[in-house]
Design an enzyme around this catalytic site. Structure first.
Site, PDB file in Angstrom:
ATOM      1  N   ASP A 149     -22.941  89.947   8.101  1.00  0.00           N
ATOM      2  CA  ASP A 149     -21.743  89.513   8.813  1.00  0.00           C
ATOM      3  C   ASP A 149     -21.324  90.560   9.857  1.00  0.00           C
ATOM      4  O   ASP A 149     -21.012  91.699   9.509  1.00  0.00           O
ATOM      5  CB  ASP A 149     -20.636  89.311   7.754  1.00  0.00           C
ATOM      6  CG  ASP A 149     -19.442  88.573   8.288  1.00  0.00           C
ATOM      7  OD1 ASP A 149     -19.363  88.334   9.508  1.00  0.00           O
ATOM      8  OD2 ASP A 149     -18.567  88.231   7.464  1.00  0.00           O
ATOM      9  N   ASP A 222     -14.619  80.803  10.903  1.00  0.00           N
ATOM     10  CA  ASP A 222     -14.495  80.449   9.483  1.00  0.00           C
ATOM     11  C   ASP A 222     -13.880  79.066   9.281  1.00  0.00           C
ATOM     12  O   ASP A 222     -12.878  78.710   9.905  1.00  0.00           O
ATOM     13  CB  ASP A 222     -13.615  81.474   8.760  1.00  0.00           C
ATOM     14  CG  ASP A 222     -14.309  82.816   8.632  1.00  0.00           C
ATOM     15  OD1 ASP A 222     -15.324  83.039   9.319  1.00  0.00           O
ATOM     16  OD2 ASP A 222     -13.821  83.645   7.842  1.00  0.00           O
TER      17      ASP A 222
HETATM   18  C1  GLA Z   1     -15.989  86.663   7.607  1.00  0.00           C
HETATM   19  C2  GLA Z   1     -16.983  85.549   7.320  1.00  0.00           C
HETATM   20  C3  GLA Z   1     -16.562  84.819   6.053  1.00  0.00           C
HETATM   21  C4  GLA Z   1     -16.502  85.804   4.899  1.00  0.00           C
HETATM   22  C5  GLA Z   1     -15.572  86.945   5.233  1.00  0.00           C
HETATM   23  C6  GLA Z   1     -15.639  88.057   4.198  1.00  0.00           C
HETATM   24  O1  GLA Z   1     -14.724  86.171   7.910  1.00  0.00           O
HETATM   25  O2  GLA Z   1     -17.048  84.648   8.380  1.00  0.00           O
HETATM   26  O3  GLA Z   1     -17.471  83.766   5.766  1.00  0.00           O
HETATM   27  O4  GLA Z   1     -17.794  86.274   4.637  1.00  0.00           O
HETATM   28  O5  GLA Z   1     -15.906  87.539   6.496  1.00  0.00           O
HETATM   29  O6  GLA Z   1     -14.876  89.159   4.520  1.00  0.00           O
END
Ligand code: GLA
Length: 445
Positions: A149, A222
């Site tokens: 990520d 997200d």
């Molecule tokens: C980002 C990702 C999410 C999750 C969070 C965790 O926002 O897009 O899917 O993994 O980080 O902190």
């Protein structure tokens, strides 16, 4: 701090960009990955016990046998690095190797999470500068899947771009290099590990995600457990269809089915749309507390078969009329999955002309009454069958032709959620579709 570290960062990341990356093993995710991820329900609260409970529930609910095999721990498992740079887990995860064994003992696979930046999105330790060490650590735990990520790496990219105003692609090159670097580190462990790129769809990742060794890549920000978020993401994915295929998938984010803030019809829309998109199916709910309806949505075999179809083609929008949309996904054997979606807030009657699908019905076989040969044979002409034979009649020798009307070839249409057959009227299927709901069809030649 930035002044001291940036040259090193850039040297390391741009050097990795030159390194040829492995081609994706075709055996890794030939169909979109399926499983569970801790984030959507547990977020930062997730513990080892929650993960064990999820693994147990995957088995006892039948989800594992329906294809949900990955058990993926998202952010907040990380502890501190020791003097040797080895990353330790935090108190919530006392023994990651034992947890990996627990997951594998149940016929499941083990996924974990990190960031190419110094910290993750929840500000835990990321892999920046420790990529190989972390990859080796994951392999020693038996990890099968890594979600990587971007998070704080974005800050490094911004700094890199600011220092190279002459190169508009500088930040993008850094990002690609960071993902390629982790792919190479994972490959060096010798363990097949799925690499999930998470960078929210930046820089049209679908056009280059596979070239840096990604097996899937997030295409959006997200998701959250609302019809608005889910539908905004899901219905925008059509133009990306050409970039998905076996081994490399578009990822419109994890499922929210069962998290409680959408209606059953909305969750059926979510699941149908994700299946038509050949999206990864990573359940994001508390599997130990599922209602019957949640189970029925996550485990509908016909819907899963559409997602997992071996042809590996992502679907897209066929047509749009006000608040109704028809989406299609080509399937093996000339079949097509069709979603009739009603994005409006009252029921809609939706019609589909089967001729719009480009599926040709197979001719029905009739029992052979004469075999083809020099003197006699059978042929079809449109909707009639001609049987000819040489023979004699009272009036003498001649050729006799019998004309039989063939039943019209028909497409077989099934309502995937109910399992019932759908009858077309002169090639038109008309169905009531509930508000924010869907009628999902499978059309076979
Ligand atoms: C980002 C990702 C999410 C999750 C969070 C965790 O926002 O897009 O899917 O993994 O980080 O902190």
């Amino acid at each position: 701090m930035r002044r001291l570290t940036l040259p090193l960062i850039l040297a390391a990341t741009l050097c990795a960009a030159q390194t040829p990356v492995s081609t994706i093993a075709p055996t890794l995710v030939p169909t979109p990955p399926m499983g569970w991820n801790s984030w959507n329900h547990f977020a930062g609260r997730v513990t080892e016990q929650d993960v064990k409970d999820a693994a147990d529930a995957l088995v006892s609910s039948g989800m594992r046998d329906a294809g949900y095999v990955y058990v993926n721990i998202d952010d907040t498992w990380e502890g501190k690095r020791d003097a040797q740079g080895v990353l330790h887990t935090n108190d919530k995860f006392p023994d990651m190797k034992a947890l990996g064994d627990y997951i594998h003992a149940r016929g499941l696979k083990f996924g974990i999470y990190s960031s190419p930046g110094p910290t993750t999105c929840a500000r835990y330790a990321g892999s920046y500068g420790y990529e190989q060490r972390d990859a080796d650590l994951y392999a020693s735990w038996g990890v099968d899947y890594l979600k990587y990520d971007l998070c704080s790496f974005g800050t490094l990219m911004a700094a890199g771009a600011a220092d190279h105003p002459d190169d508009p692609d500088y930040a993008n090159k850094m990002m690609k290099a960071a993902y390629a670097k982790m792919r190479a580190a994972l490959d060096r462990t010798g363990r097949p590990i799925v690499l999930s790129l998470c960078q929210y769809g930046l820089d049209d990742v679908w056009t280059w995600g596979a070239s840096v060794g990604g097996n899937l890549w997030r295409t959006t920000g997200d998701i959250n457990d609302s019809y608005d978020s889910m539908s905004r993401i899901g219905f925008s994915q059509g133009p990306l269809a050409a970039y998905a295929g076996p081994g490399h998938w578009n990822d419109p984010d994890m499922l929210e089915v069962g998290n409680g803030h959408m209606t059953g019809d909305e969750y059926r829309t979510h699941m149908s749309l994700w299946a038509l998109l050949a999206a990864p199916l990573l359940a994001g709910n508390d599997l130990s507390k599922m209602t019957t309806e949640t189970r029925s949505i996550l485990m509908n075999k016909g819907v899963i078969a559409i997602d997992q179809d071996r042809l590996g083609r992502q679907g897209s929008r066929l047509s749009k009329d006000g608040e109704t949309e028809i989406w299609t996904k080509p399937l093996r054997g000339g079949a097509v999955a069709v979603g009739l979606f009603n994005r409006g807030t009252s029921e809609a009657r939706m019609s589909l002309a089967l001729s719009d699908l480009g599926v040709t019905a197979r001719e029905r076989a009739l029992p052979a009454e004469s075999s083809p040969g020099a003197a006699k044979g059978t042929s079809t002409l449109g909707s009639v069958r001609l049987d000819s034979s040489l023979g004699s009649s009272q009036s003498g020798q001649g050729t006799f032709v019998r004309v039989t009307a063939l039943p019209p070839a028909r497409l077989h249409v099934t309502n995937v959620w109910t399992g019932g057959a759908v009858v077309d009227v002169e090639g038109m299927v008309t169905e009531p579709v509930p508000a924010h709901g869907v009628v999902l069809l499978r059309v076979e030649p």
